[in-house]
Write a protein that holds these residues in place. Structure first.
Motif, PDB file in Angstrom:
ATOM      1  N   ALA A 195       0.833  -1.203   0.000  1.00 17.22           N
ATOM      2  CA  ALA A 195       0.000   0.000   0.000  1.00 17.22           C
ATOM      3  C   ALA A 195       0.867   1.253   0.000  1.00 17.22           C
ATOM      4  CB  ALA A 195      -0.929  -0.008   1.213  1.00 17.22           C
ATOM      5  N   ALA A 196       1.953   1.229   0.774  1.00 20.81           N
ATOM      6  CA  ALA A 196       2.845   2.387   0.817  1.00 20.81           C
ATOM      7  C   ALA A 196       3.505   2.615  -0.542  1.00 20.81           C
ATOM      8  CB  ALA A 196       3.904   2.187   1.897  1.00 20.81           C
ATOM      9  N   ALA A 197       3.928   1.523  -1.182  1.00 21.63           N
ATOM     10  CA  ALA A 197       4.547   1.640  -2.506  1.00 21.63           C
ATOM     11  C   ALA A 197       3.546   2.150  -3.524  1.00 21.63           C
ATOM     12  CB  ALA A 197       5.098   0.280  -2.942  1.00 21.63           C
ATOM     13  N   ALA A 198       2.308   1.663  -3.442  1.00 27.52           N
ATOM     14  CA  ALA A 198       1.275   2.087  -4.391  1.00 27.52           C
ATOM     15  C   ALA A 198       0.985   3.568  -4.238  1.00 27.52           C
ATOM     16  CB  ALA A 198       0.001   1.275  -4.166  1.00 27.52           C
ATOM     17  N   THR A 199       0.923   4.053  -2.991  1.00 22.99           N
ATOM     18  CA  THR A 199       0.661   5.471  -2.755  1.00 22.99           C
ATOM     19  C   THR A 199       1.765   6.328  -3.347  1.00 22.99           C
ATOM     20  OG1 THR A 199      -0.570   4.988  -0.741  1.00 22.99           O
ATOM     21  CG2 THR A 199       0.285   7.235  -0.990  1.00 22.99           C
ATOM     22  N   ASP A 200       3.019   5.890  -3.162  1.00 18.41           N
ATOM     23  CA  ASP A 200       4.147   6.639  -3.695  1.00 18.41           C
ATOM     24  C   ASP A 200       4.095   6.685  -5.214  1.00 18.41           C
ATOM     25  OD1 ASP A 200       6.841   7.907  -3.422  1.00 18.41           O
ATOM     26  OD2 ASP A 200       7.448   6.132  -4.541  1.00 18.41           O
ATOM     27  N   VAL A 201       3.745   5.576  -5.832  1.00 21.39           N
ATOM     28  CA  VAL A 201       3.633   5.530  -7.299  1.00 21.39           C
ATOM     29  C   VAL A 201       2.533   6.463  -7.776  1.00 21.39           C
ATOM     30  CG1 VAL A 201       2.992   4.076  -9.255  1.00 21.39           C
ATOM     31  CG2 VAL A 201       4.600   3.244  -7.550  1.00 21.39           C
ATOM     32  N   LEU A 202       1.379   6.438  -7.094  1.00 25.68           N
ATOM     33  CA  LEU A 202       0.271   7.299  -7.499  1.00 25.68           C
ATOM     34  C   LEU A 202       0.640   8.759  -7.376  1.00 25.68           C
ATOM     35  CD1 LEU A 202      -2.773   5.431  -5.931  1.00 25.68           C
ATOM     36  CD2 LEU A 202      -2.280   5.726  -8.357  1.00 25.68           C
ATOM     37  N   ASP A 203       1.394   9.125  -6.323  1.00 23.59           N
ATOM     38  CA  ASP A 203       1.812  10.513  -6.147  1.00 23.59           C
ATOM     39  C   ASP A 203       2.646  10.974  -7.332  1.00 23.59           C
ATOM     40  OD1 ASP A 203       0.525  10.722  -3.763  1.00 23.59           O
ATOM     41  OD2 ASP A 203       2.309  10.373  -2.526  1.00 23.59           O
ATOM     42  N   ARG A 204       3.566  10.084  -7.781  1.00 21.50           N
ATOM     43  CA  ARG A 204       4.457  10.478  -8.872  1.00 21.50           C
ATOM     44  C   ARG A 204       3.795  10.350 -10.235  1.00 21.50           C
ATOM     45  NH1 ARG A 204       7.943   6.806  -9.111  1.00 21.50           N
ATOM     46  NH2 ARG A 204       7.586   5.568  -7.258  1.00 21.50           N
ATOM     47  N   SER A 205       2.965   9.345 -10.405  1.00 22.93           N
ATOM     48  CA  SER A 205       2.370   9.112 -11.725  1.00 22.93           C
ATOM     49  C   SER A 205       1.195  10.042 -11.999  1.00 22.93           C
ATOM     50  CB  SER A 205       1.894   7.664 -11.839  1.00 22.93           C
ATOM     51  OG  SER A 205       0.854   7.403 -10.922  1.00 22.93           O
ATOM     52  N   SER A 206       0.609  10.663 -10.934  1.00 22.42           N
ATOM     53  CA  SER A 206      -0.533  11.557 -11.154  1.00 22.42           C
ATOM     54  C   SER A 206      -0.147  12.736 -12.025  1.00 22.42           C
ATOM     55  CB  SER A 206      -1.089  12.037  -9.809  1.00 22.42           C
ATOM     56  OG  SER A 206      -0.121  12.790  -9.107  1.00 22.42           O
ATOM     57  N   LYS A 207       1.155  13.088 -12.035  1.00 23.31           N
ATOM     58  CA  LYS A 207       1.619  14.188 -12.869  1.00 23.31           C
ATOM     59  C   LYS A 207       1.518  13.841 -14.359  1.00 23.31           C
ATOM     60  CE  LYS A 207       2.995  16.676  -9.310  1.00 23.31           C
ATOM     61  NZ  LYS A 207       2.381  17.970  -8.941  1.00 23.31           N
ATOM     62  N   CYS A 208       1.429  12.547 -14.691  1.00 25.36           N
ATOM     63  CA  CYS A 208       1.418  12.115 -16.087  1.00 25.36           C
ATOM     64  C   CYS A 208       0.004  11.926 -16.628  1.00 25.36           C
ATOM     65  CB  CYS A 208       2.189  10.814 -16.232  1.00 25.36           C
ATOM     66  SG  CYS A 208       3.897  10.902 -15.657  1.00 25.36           S
ATOM     67  N   LEU A 209      -1.009  12.047 -15.778  1.00 25.10           N
ATOM     68  CA  LEU A 209      -2.381  11.826 -16.223  1.00 25.10           C
ATOM     69  C   LEU A 209      -2.873  13.020 -17.016  1.00 25.10           C
ATOM     70  CD1 LEU A 209      -3.860  10.282 -12.964  1.00 25.10           C
ATOM     71  CD2 LEU A 209      -2.879   9.102 -14.930  1.00 25.10           C
ATOM     72  N   ARG A 210      -3.865  12.787 -17.870  1.00 17.96           N
ATOM     73  CA  ARG A 210      -4.404  13.850 -18.710  1.00 17.96           C
ATOM     74  C   ARG A 210      -5.928  13.750 -18.752  1.00 17.96           C
ATOM     75  NH1 ARG A 210      -0.227  15.457 -17.828  1.00 17.96           N
ATOM     76  NH2 ARG A 210       1.480  16.100 -19.192  1.00 17.96           N
ATOM     77  N   GLY A 211      -6.582  14.890 -19.001  1.00 15.85           N
ATOM     78  CA  GLY A 211      -8.024  14.923 -19.191  1.00 15.85           C
ATOM     79  C   GLY A 211      -8.798  14.376 -18.002  1.00 15.85           C
ATOM     80  N   ARG A 212      -9.797  13.564 -18.292  1.00 17.62           N
ATOM     81  CA  ARG A 212     -10.653  12.999 -17.245  1.00 17.62           C
ATOM     82  C   ARG A 212      -9.888  12.081 -16.301  1.00 17.62           C
ATOM     83  NH1 ARG A 212     -16.255  13.218 -18.178  1.00 17.62           N
ATOM     84  NH2 ARG A 212     -16.830  14.232 -20.152  1.00 17.62           N
ATOM     85  N   GLU A 213      -8.765  11.527 -16.761  1.00 16.18           N
ATOM     86  CA  GLU A 213      -7.985  10.623 -15.923  1.00 16.18           C
ATOM     87  C   GLU A 213      -7.554  11.306 -14.629  1.00 16.18           C
ATOM     88  OE1 GLU A 213      -4.779   9.575 -18.449  1.00 16.18           O
ATOM     89  OE2 GLU A 213      -5.881   8.011 -19.528  1.00 16.18           O
ATOM     90  N   VAL A 214      -7.258  12.611 -14.705  1.00 17.61           N
ATOM     91  CA  VAL A 214      -6.819  13.352 -13.526  1.00 17.61           C
ATOM     92  C   VAL A 214      -7.913  13.347 -12.463  1.00 17.61           C
ATOM     93  CG1 VAL A 214      -5.993  15.585 -12.676  1.00 17.61           C
ATOM     94  CG2 VAL A 214      -5.371  14.818 -14.979  1.00 17.61           C
ATOM     95  N   GLU A 215      -9.139  13.659 -12.897  1.00 12.61           N
ATOM     96  CA  GLU A 215     -10.270  13.695 -11.969  1.00 12.61           C
ATOM     97  C   GLU A 215     -10.581  12.305 -11.420  1.00 12.61           C
ATOM     98  OE1 GLU A 215     -14.746  15.609 -11.831  1.00 12.61           O
ATOM     99  OE2 GLU A 215     -14.023  14.758 -13.714  1.00 12.61           O
TER     100      GLU A 215
END
Length: 291
Positions: free
Chosen positions: A89-109
């Motif tokens: 869970a900790a690793a997944a949270t860290d990945v989501l924090d960094r990968s959220s910068k790469c999302l676009r459009g509706r994916e961000v929301e």
């Protein structure tokens, strides 16, 4: 190594001998969610985030399972037995924090919405963040100041808070004031002097107040709010990113680009406020339609 199916109804993952060992560096889809459109943002987890952890994959025969997000039936042929769920869970949270910068459009929301839902399910009463230097009296003064700012600059918004419980109203005032201060950075009298570095410093203050270290009394009101309600940090980060977009862009070529901008500068407020509004105790259904 083998990959199973890529349709919406089949989970994709890797088969390996049922022995403990390091996970390989290829892309690994977690087994918690299917590839249905509204689940896929939560499904991908690069195995690089799990390097150094121990785990194994063991075959368990084919069968039908149910996606924990959308309740669709899934055909699976193997089960991930490890690694430790807490570390995962900790690793997944860290990945989501960094990968959220790469999302676009509706994916961000969508990504932010799922984080809000997960936090509300895990901590329905808030995170209980300690603040040693802010007494109850100081916090009441902070909330009073937030109420003054809200009533002065958003009269109809303030009027709506009079229909809420006192605790809910104070939380909404704190959220509104943070949003207004954020917006003033790029639309206020000092907007011409705002740089990306200034927004970086503002985001550092955001991280600090969510960590129980508010900079001033208005930040303290928001820190106190997130200790009482399951308010997720991601929509606040997304709003700051919306301010960054204001610095570099004024026109949008596609609907997806415009949608992302509108979400960041306005739609984020809904995700911030929803945990404060709450869900009726009689409601037992999924939270996605509510959000």
């Amino acid at each position: 190594m083998q990959r199973i199916g890529r349709s919406d109804m089949v989970l994709r993952f890797c088969l390996a001998p049922p022995v403990a060992g390091r996970l390989s560096s290829h892309s690994l889809d977690t087994l918690r969610h299917c590839r249905h459109n509204r689940c896929r943002m939560r499904a991908r987890l690069p195995a690089a985030a799990l390097e150094g952890t121990r785990g194994r994959l063991q075959t368990s025969g084919s069968g039908l399972r149910q996606c924990s997000s959308c309740r669709r039936s899934l055909r699976v042929a193997a089960t991930l037995v490890g690694p430790d769920p807490t570390r995962l869970a900790a690793a997944a949270t860290d990945v989501l924090d960094r990968s959220s910068k790469c999302l676009r459009g509706r994916e961000v929301e969508e990504a932010a919405m799922w984080r809000c839902i997960e936090l509300q399910q895990a901590h329905p009463q808030g995170m209980q963040i300690p603040m040693q230097r802010w007494s109850k009296d100081l916090l009441e003064q902070a909330y009073s100041r937030c109420a003054e700012v809200t009533s002065e600059y958003a009269k109809t918004f303030y009027l709506g808070t009079q229909l809420m419980t006192p605790q809910q109203a104070k939380a909404i005032w704190a959220i509104y004031v943070w949003c207004r201060r954020t917006d003033e950075l790029v639309d206020g009298p000092n907007a011409s002097r705002i740089t990306p570095k200034a927004l970086d410093r503002w985001e550092e203050r955001l991280e600090a107040l969510f960590d129980g270290r508010p900079y001033d009394e208005l930040d303290a009101a928001l820190t106190d709010t997130i200790s009482q309600f399951p308010v997720e940090i991601q929509p606040f980060r997304d709003m700051i990113d919306g301010m960054r977009m204001d610095l570099v862009k004024s026109r949008y070529e596609t609907y997806d680009e415009l949608y992302e901008y509108c979400y960041r500068v306005a739609g984020t407020v809904a995700l911030m406020s929803m945990p404060v509004m709450g869900v009726g105790p009689a409601y037992k259904g999924p939270l996605e339609p509510v959000y």
